[in-house]
Motif scaffolding. Structure first.
Motif, PDB file in Angstrom:
ATOM      1  N   VAL A 256       0.857  -1.179   0.000  1.00  0.00           N
ATOM      2  CA  VAL A 256       0.000   0.000   0.000  1.00  0.00           C
ATOM      3  C   VAL A 256       0.893   1.229   0.000  1.00  0.00           C
ATOM      4  CG1 VAL A 256      -1.952  -1.100   1.145  1.00  0.00           C
ATOM      5  CG2 VAL A 256      -0.132  -0.062   2.529  1.00  0.00           C
ATOM      6  N   THR A 257       0.331   2.330  -0.460  1.00  0.00           N
ATOM      7  CA  THR A 257       1.090   3.579  -0.537  1.00  0.00           C
ATOM      8  C   THR A 257       0.526   4.587   0.450  1.00  0.00           C
ATOM      9  OG1 THR A 257       1.542   3.230  -2.894  1.00  0.00           O
ATOM     10  CG2 THR A 257       1.794   5.475  -2.054  1.00  0.00           C
ATOM     11  N   ILE A 258       1.411   5.168   1.230  1.00  0.00           N
ATOM     12  CA  ILE A 258       1.007   6.177   2.202  1.00  0.00           C
ATOM     13  C   ILE A 258       1.831   7.433   1.966  1.00  0.00           C
ATOM     14  CG2 ILE A 258       0.819   6.782   4.645  1.00  0.00           C
ATOM     15  CD1 ILE A 258       0.547   3.819   5.268  1.00  0.00           C
ATOM     16  N   ARG A 259       1.146   8.551   1.823  1.00  0.00           N
ATOM     17  CA  ARG A 259       1.803   9.845   1.638  1.00  0.00           C
ATOM     18  C   ARG A 259       1.620  10.676   2.894  1.00  0.00           C
ATOM     19  NH1 ARG A 259      -1.245   8.562  -2.664  1.00  0.00           N
ATOM     20  NH2 ARG A 259      -0.155   8.070  -4.624  1.00  0.00           N
ATOM     21  N   ILE A 260       2.647  11.423   3.221  1.00  0.00           N
ATOM     22  CA  ILE A 260       2.587  12.303   4.382  1.00  0.00           C
ATOM     23  C   ILE A 260       2.566  13.745   3.898  1.00  0.00           C
ATOM     24  CG2 ILE A 260       3.647  12.970   6.568  1.00  0.00           C
ATOM     25  CD1 ILE A 260       2.691  10.065   6.427  1.00  0.00           C
ATOM     26  N   GLY A 261       1.413  14.353   3.952  1.00  0.00           N
ATOM     27  CA  GLY A 261       1.281  15.766   3.617  1.00  0.00           C
ATOM     28  C   GLY A 261       1.326  16.073   2.139  1.00  0.00           C
ATOM     29  N   SER A 262       2.290  15.497   1.434  1.00  0.00           N
ATOM     30  CA  SER A 262       2.421  15.774   0.011  1.00  0.00           C
ATOM     31  C   SER A 262       3.043  14.576  -0.674  1.00  0.00           C
ATOM     32  CB  SER A 262       3.303  17.016  -0.217  1.00  0.00           C
ATOM     33  OG  SER A 262       4.639  16.755   0.180  1.00  0.00           O
ATOM     34  N   ALA A 263       3.006  14.571  -1.991  1.00  0.00           N
ATOM     35  CA  ALA A 263       3.539  13.446  -2.755  1.00  0.00           C
ATOM     36  C   ALA A 263       5.046  13.307  -2.599  1.00  0.00           C
ATOM     37  CB  ALA A 263       3.181  13.608  -4.232  1.00  0.00           C
ATOM     38  N   SER A 264       5.722  14.336  -2.083  1.00  0.00           N
ATOM     39  CA  SER A 264       7.173  14.266  -1.941  1.00  0.00           C
ATOM     40  C   SER A 264       7.590  13.310  -0.825  1.00  0.00           C
ATOM     41  CB  SER A 264       7.751  15.662  -1.665  1.00  0.00           C
ATOM     42  OG  SER A 264       7.227  16.183  -0.451  1.00  0.00           O
TER      43      SER A 264
END
Length: 248
Positions: free
Chosen positions: A31-39
């Motif tokens: 699974v993919t988890i982003r924190i705040g932004s795609a960066s």
């Protein structure tokens, strides 16, 4: 094996248990988890993450967008969700341990509280006492300077020297009875018993959760009181040093 203790699952498991029950969790879908932004994007083994976190199990196992796309974004929340706290959470989930970087004592305590709050949000358990012991070690290693002592050898605010009001207000967002909340209250006991206008007196008067924690810590400390030669002594709950009960 209990599903609530990452350290026991990952570090103390016999090889047979690890190979049959744990190792498969590291493979399979991600699974993919982003924190705040795609960066700041992380790909993690779904089964391992969801086994330890009911929060993520609901996120990725439901019929909504996150479950369909198998990705989600955690918005940054001051004192809870940050790139650093999430990276520590990943370490805990995957390795059963966390690594603290270089920081000031105040910063290290802030980091520990933030990690504890993110873990609580994600309903990942097992590190509560570890974070409390980490904070306690920082407190003991960074006492108030001897020059600030009001008596012959020890400052009443010795244990709160590297604690801040923000630490108190952030920690009370944790559940009642959380070890991190308890350790901050225990650190305040000495000042409360030995000094008028002690550090965090305002917080004790204005933050109900901290008031309750401090009251519990003081009550537990009172049980250690002894009287010798017309003087009253108590055992400090942080250092376990015997101190005279005399307010300045």
């Amino acid at each position: 094996m209990a599903s609530t203790n990452a350290r026991e699952r990952l570090l103390d498991a016999a090889f047979e248990d690890f190979a049959t029950s744990l190792l498969p969790l590291y493979s399979g879908s991600q699974v993919t988890i982003r924190i705040g932004s795609a960066s700041h994007e992380y790909k993690l083994p779904k089964d391992l993450l969801c086994k330890q976190s009911p929060y993520f199990a609901a996120t990725f196992g439901g019929p909504f967008k996150e479950g369909v796309e198998q990705s989600t974004t955690l918005e940054q929340i001051d004192g809870v969700v940050s790139t650093q706290s999430f990276q520590m959470l990943v370490q805990w989930v995957c390795l059963g341990r966390v690594v603290f970087g270089e920081s000031t004592p105040e910063g290290a305590i802030t980091t520990a509280i933030e990690f504890a709050r993110l873990a609580d949000m994600c309903r990942i358990t097992g590190m509560e006492s570890l974070m409390a012991e980490h904070i306690k070690a920082i407190i003991l290693a960074n006492p108030a300077p001897e020059g600030s002592a009001s008596d012959s050898w020890r400052a009443p605010d010795t244990n709160t020297h590297c604690l801040t009001s923000q630490h108190i207000t952030s920690a009370v967002a944790l559940p009642e009875g959380h070890p991190v909340r308890a350790i901050l209250a225990a650190a305040t006991v000495e000042g409360c018993l030995r000094r008028h206008n002690y550090k965090f007196e305002r917080e004790a008067l204005t933050i109900p959760e901290f008031s309750v924690d401090l009251l519990k810590a003081v009550r537990a400390t009172i049980e250690s009181i002894t009287i010798e030669y017309n003087a009253t002594f108590f055992e400090d709950p942080i250092s376990r040093v015997t101190l005279r009960l005399k307010r300045t």
